[in-house]
Design a protein around this motif. Structure first.
Motif, PDB file in Angstrom:
ATOM      1  N   VAL A 101     -13.572 -24.068   3.292  1.00  0.00           N
ATOM      2  CA  VAL A 101     -14.900 -23.904   2.720  1.00  0.00           C
ATOM      3  C   VAL A 101     -15.603 -25.517   2.206  1.00  0.00           C
ATOM      4  N   ARG A 102     -16.880 -25.766   2.647  1.00  0.00           N
ATOM      5  CA  ARG A 102     -17.430 -26.950   2.711  1.00  0.00           C
ATOM      6  C   ARG A 102     -16.514 -28.081   3.103  1.00  0.00           C
ATOM      7  N   GLY A 103     -15.931 -27.676   4.081  1.00  0.00           N
ATOM      8  CA  GLY A 103     -14.858 -28.629   5.058  1.00  0.00           C
ATOM      9  C   GLY A 103     -13.592 -28.847   4.173  1.00  0.00           C
ATOM     10  N   GLU A 104     -13.389 -28.114   3.301  1.00  0.00           N
ATOM     11  CA  GLU A 104     -12.198 -28.350   2.424  1.00  0.00           C
ATOM     12  C   GLU A 104     -11.256 -27.159   2.969  1.00  0.00           C
ATOM     13  N   GLU A 105      -9.921 -27.489   2.971  1.00  0.00           N
ATOM     14  CA  GLU A 105      -8.901 -26.117   3.275  1.00  0.00           C
ATOM     15  C   GLU A 105      -8.643 -25.372   2.036  1.00  0.00           C
ATOM     16  N   VAL A 106      -8.749 -24.095   1.856  1.00  0.00           N
ATOM     17  CA  VAL A 106      -8.343 -23.414   0.620  1.00  0.00           C
ATOM     18  C   VAL A 106      -7.149 -22.466   0.902  1.00  0.00           C
ATOM     19  N   THR A 107      -6.371 -22.362   0.044  1.00  0.00           N
ATOM     20  CA  THR A 107      -5.274 -21.459  -0.043  1.00  0.00           C
ATOM     21  C   THR A 107      -5.371 -20.382  -1.286  1.00  0.00           C
ATOM     22  N   GLU A 108      -5.156 -19.345  -1.090  1.00  0.00           N
ATOM     23  CA  GLU A 108      -5.078 -18.176  -2.102  1.00  0.00           C
ATOM     24  C   GLU A 108      -3.992 -17.061  -1.766  1.00  0.00           C
ATOM     25  N   SER A 109      -3.315 -16.940  -2.749  1.00  0.00           N
ATOM     26  CA  SER A 109      -2.091 -15.935  -2.843  1.00  0.00           C
ATOM     27  C   SER A 109      -2.338 -14.937  -3.928  1.00  0.00           C
ATOM     28  N   VAL A 110      -2.431 -13.520  -3.204  1.00  0.00           N
ATOM     29  CA  VAL A 110      -2.622 -12.342  -3.961  1.00  0.00           C
ATOM     30  C   VAL A 110      -1.666 -11.381  -3.989  1.00  0.00           C
ATOM     31  N   THR A 111      -1.425 -10.364  -5.024  1.00  0.00           N
ATOM     32  CA  THR A 111      -0.403  -9.444  -4.581  1.00  0.00           C
ATOM     33  C   THR A 111      -1.248  -8.096  -4.868  1.00  0.00           C
ATOM     34  N   VAL A 112      -1.050  -6.997  -4.066  1.00  0.00           N
ATOM     35  CA  VAL A 112      -2.096  -5.798  -4.119  1.00  0.00           C
ATOM     36  C   VAL A 112      -1.102  -4.649  -4.094  1.00  0.00           C
ATOM     37  N   PRO A 113      -0.926  -3.875  -5.390  1.00  0.00           N
ATOM     38  CA  PRO A 113      -0.030  -2.653  -5.307  1.00  0.00           C
ATOM     39  C   PRO A 113      -0.832  -1.574  -4.280  1.00  0.00           C
ATOM     40  N   VAL A 114       0.274  -0.858  -3.670  1.00  0.00           N
ATOM     41  CA  VAL A 114      -0.491   0.067  -2.690  1.00  0.00           C
ATOM     42  C   VAL A 114       0.480   1.322  -3.181  1.00  0.00           C
ATOM     43  N   THR A 115      -0.160   2.348  -3.400  1.00  0.00           N
ATOM     44  CA  THR A 115       0.475   3.602  -3.633  1.00  0.00           C
ATOM     45  C   THR A 115       0.370   4.754  -2.646  1.00  0.00           C
ATOM     46  N   ILE A 116       1.341   5.316  -2.198  1.00  0.00           N
ATOM     47  CA  ILE A 116       1.441   6.418  -1.299  1.00  0.00           C
ATOM     48  C   ILE A 116       1.389   7.894  -1.942  1.00  0.00           C
ATOM     49  N   ALA A 117       0.176   8.452  -1.826  1.00  0.00           N
ATOM     50  CA  ALA A 117      -0.114   9.774  -2.482  1.00  0.00           C
ATOM     51  C   ALA A 117       0.188  10.778  -1.637  1.00  0.00           C
ATOM     52  N   LYS A 118       1.103  11.706  -1.826  1.00  0.00           N
ATOM     53  CA  LYS A 118       1.249  12.866  -1.178  1.00  0.00           C
ATOM     54  C   LYS A 118       0.149  14.083  -1.163  1.00  0.00           C
ATOM     55  N   GLY A 119      -0.316  14.592  -0.143  1.00  0.00           N
ATOM     56  CA  GLY A 119      -1.046  15.670  -0.282  1.00  0.00           C
ATOM     57  C   GLY A 119      -0.934  16.744   0.851  1.00  0.00           C
ATOM     58  N   ILE A 120      -1.889  17.733   1.189  1.00  0.00           N
ATOM     59  CA  ILE A 120      -1.793  18.410   2.375  1.00  0.00           C
ATOM     60  C   ILE A 120      -3.060  18.108   3.192  1.00  0.00           C
ATOM     61  N   CYS A 121      -3.168  17.900   4.441  1.00  0.00           N
ATOM     62  CA  CYS A 121      -4.356  17.586   5.124  1.00  0.00           C
ATOM     63  C   CYS A 121      -4.881  19.153   5.370  1.00  0.00           C
ATOM     64  N   THR A 122      -6.211  19.083   6.053  1.00  0.00           N
ATOM     65  CA  THR A 122      -6.961  20.004   6.409  1.00  0.00           C
ATOM     66  C   THR A 122      -6.146  21.113   7.417  1.00  0.00           C
ATOM     67  N   ARG A 123      -5.466  20.386   8.379  1.00  0.00           N
ATOM     68  CA  ARG A 123      -4.661  21.242   9.515  1.00  0.00           C
ATOM     69  C   ARG A 123      -3.731  22.113   8.653  1.00  0.00           C
TER      70      ARG A 123
END
Length: 374
Positions: A127-149
């Motif tokens: 960004v503007r010639g400068e190196e930028v580093t960013e660390s993030v943590t994203v929670p992911v939930t696996i939700a069980k359901g029933i598909c159309t088929r």
């Protein structure tokens, strides 16, 4: 890069270096506000978010077949676990700042439990010639359901029925088993093209044949056609109005009645007339075979129809090996009767091998006849 006269950062007071002339091209300033453009690089990067991160990402998974819901449809991913699916979902949910260039990222998944994954991601960019580093943590939930088929399968949904019957007889076990195989083959072909609505709801033996309930009219029609292609016969279809869809369009269920031919290859049929029994070779279209008395080819005429009247007196598999005693002339031969073991004179068909010591014979109500060899 030069400091424009009188241009200073409104936050820290340092001169702001800005590109001039041709140097402005490629700086990507079109996505910034006027205030952001006035900030020096150090102050600008203090407020800069390289990525826009959602609080949580949810992945909807079918509990029965494992399909994943993406957009407005279900997709078969064939995954044993959902780590890769979670990575894809996070990738779609993240937003990278338009001012960042040469962005790369690494991700380390952390399996918390069966339904929760933490995605630890590190982003780098320029960004503007400068190196930028960013660390993030994203929670992911696996939700069980029933598909159309799977919902339709569990609800016994079907749109077409293929009825397998035979004219003047019941279908054989081999014919009904092969009919089910053909239905499975058609469904597999449809699934291979990505059609998740292809499935067999139910297969049931009924009086006089077999019924198969299928998920779509297209599959039912193709199964019926493939049965006729393999076995011969004909198809009759009828529609039944079952409901209306949400748009008010009428929804029909189609029944395809497959009528297999009266005879099938290998049958020995005593037809009405003086020509003698016929060993059936083909039932596709009109009946074709060979006269077991003369060896001459036989084909049902238009007037006789596809399957002339007659009775089955045996099959090719009923034939027994019988010893040849003597050749009397071009029309007759002596063989041993397989039941009485007496010498019998029978018709000599054209396919009879004069050098043979034994021949396959069929003894029935129509008499004793020599059949063609394998």
């Amino acid at each position: 890069m030069t400091a424009e006269s009188g241009t200073f950062c409104p936050r820290c007071g340092d001169p702001v270096e800005r590109p001039t002339g041709a140097d402005r091209r490629g700086t990507g300033e079109s996505g910034t506000t006027r205030r952001e453009r006035m900030l020096c690089t150090a102050c600008y990067l203090e407020e800069f978010d390289l990525v826009d991160v959602p609080d949580r990402v949810q992945v909807d998974v079918c509990a029965r077949c494992g399909a994943v819901h993406r957009g407005n449809r279900w997709v078969d991913v064939g995954a044993k676990d959902y780590t890769d699916v979670a990575v894809d979902a996070v990738t779609e949910a993240l937003g990278v700042h338009v001012q960042a260039e040469d962005v790369a990222w690494e991700v380390t998944p952390e399996q918390v439990d069966q339904t929760n994954i933490r995605m630890h991601a590190t982003f780098t960019g320029t960004v503007r010639g400068e190196e930028v580093t960013e660390s993030v943590t994203v929670p992911v939930t696996i939700a069980k359901g029933i598909c159309t088929r799977c919902g339709r399968i569990s609800g016994d949904y079907y749109a077409s029925v293929v009825q397998v019957r035979a004219d003047g007889r019941d279908p054989t076990a081999e014919e009904t088993e092969r009919a089910v195989e053909i239905a499975n083959e058609v469904v597999a072909e449809m699934e291979a093209t990505g059609d998740r609505n292809a499935f067999i709801t139910e297969v049931s033996e009924t009086r006089g044949g077999l019924d198969m309930k299928l998920s779509t009219n297209k599959i039912g029609k193709k199964v019926a056609r493939n049965l006729v292609t393999e076995f011969g016969g004909r198809v009759e279809d009828s529609e039944t109005l079952v409901t209306e869809d949400e748009d008010g369009n009428e929804v029909y269920r189609v029944t395809y009645a497959v009528h297999l031919p009266r005879y099938h290859p290998g049958d020995v049929v005593d037809l009405d007339g003086d020509g003698g029994p016929v060993l059936v070779r083909s039932v596709k279209g009109n009946l074709k075979g060979v006269r077991v008395t003369t060896g001459e080819p036989y084909e049902a005429s238009y007037e006789e129809g596809n399957a002339p009247d007659g009775r089955v007196v045996g099959t090719r598999t009923d034939a027994e090996e019988t010893t040849v005693v003597a050749i009397e002339d071009e029309n007759a031969v002596q063989i041993i009767d397989p039941e009485t073991y007496e010498s019998r004179t029978v018709a000599r068909p054209a396919y009879f091998d004069a050098d043979a010591d034994v021949v396959p014979t069929l003894k029935s109500r129509a008499g004793l006849h020599i059949l063609p060899g394998n």
